[in-house]
Design a protein around this motif. Structure first.
Motif, PDB file in Angstrom:
ATOM      1  N   TRP A  15     -72.617   8.039 -95.846  1.00  0.00           N
ATOM      2  CA  TRP A  15     -72.746   6.546 -95.474  1.00  0.00           C
ATOM      3  C   TRP A  15     -71.502   6.181 -94.523  1.00  0.00           C
ATOM      4  N   ALA A  19     -71.595   4.801 -90.701  1.00  0.00           N
ATOM      5  CA  ALA A  19     -71.264   3.620 -90.527  1.00  0.00           C
ATOM      6  C   ALA A  19     -70.295   3.484 -89.319  1.00  0.00           C
ATOM      7  N   GLY A  24     -77.332   1.329 -88.423  1.00  0.00           N
ATOM      8  CA  GLY A  24     -77.732   0.212 -89.386  1.00  0.00           C
ATOM      9  C   GLY A  24     -77.973   0.818 -90.909  1.00  0.00           C
ATOM     10  N   ARG A  25     -78.355   0.109 -91.482  1.00  0.00           N
ATOM     11  CA  ARG A  25     -78.775   0.267 -93.070  1.00  0.00           C
ATOM     12  C   ARG A  25     -79.534   1.629 -93.251  1.00  0.00           C
ATOM     13  N   SER A  26     -80.840   1.577 -92.493  1.00  0.00           N
ATOM     14  CA  SER A  26     -81.543   2.946 -92.597  1.00  0.00           C
ATOM     15  C   SER A  26     -80.691   3.892 -92.245  1.00  0.00           C
ATOM     16  N   ASP A  27     -79.990   4.113 -91.325  1.00  0.00           N
ATOM     17  CA  ASP A  27     -79.224   5.224 -90.659  1.00  0.00           C
ATOM     18  C   ASP A  27     -78.279   5.717 -91.947  1.00  0.00           C
ATOM     19  N   LYS A  28     -77.486   4.559 -92.417  1.00  0.00           N
ATOM     20  CA  LYS A  28     -76.716   4.895 -93.553  1.00  0.00           C
ATOM     21  C   LYS A  28     -77.285   5.434 -94.462  1.00  0.00           C
ATOM     22  N   LEU A  29     -78.386   4.937 -95.186  1.00  0.00           N
ATOM     23  CA  LEU A  29     -79.262   5.413 -96.188  1.00  0.00           C
ATOM     24  C   LEU A  29     -79.689   7.065 -95.908  1.00  0.00           C
ATOM     25  N   GLN A  30     -80.088   7.060 -94.695  1.00  0.00           N
ATOM     26  CA  GLN A  30     -80.622   8.782 -94.351  1.00  0.00           C
ATOM     27  C   GLN A  30     -79.321   9.656 -94.276  1.00  0.00           C
TER      28      GLN A  30
END
Length: 54
Positions: A15, A19, A24-30
Motif C-alpha cells: 500500500w 502511495a 490511485g486506490r486500485s493501484d494501492k489495492l493491487q
C-alpha cells in the motif's frame, strides 16, 4: 501465526509503495494484494521450515 503477520506486513508495504509512486486506490489495492501474497508464501515456507527443524 507467521503467515498472518507476513500477510499483513506485505499488505502495508504494498500500500505504501503504491502511495509513494502516486498510484490511485486500485493501484494501492493491487500492490497490497501482490505484496501480501508474496510475503504470505514466504511466511508459509518459514513456518514449515521451523516446524520441521524442531
Amino acid at each position: 501465526m507467521i503467515v498472518i503477520a507476513a500477510l499483513l506486513i506485505g499488505a502495508v508495504i504494498g500500500w505504501f509503495r503504491a502511495a509513494r509512486m502516486g498510484g490511485g486506490r486500485s493501484d494501492k489495492l493491487q500492490y497490497a494484494a501482490a505484496h501480501a501474497m508474496g510475503l504470505a508464501v514466504l511466511g508459509l515456507f518459514l513456518t514449515v521450515f521451523l516446524t520441521r527443524m524442531g
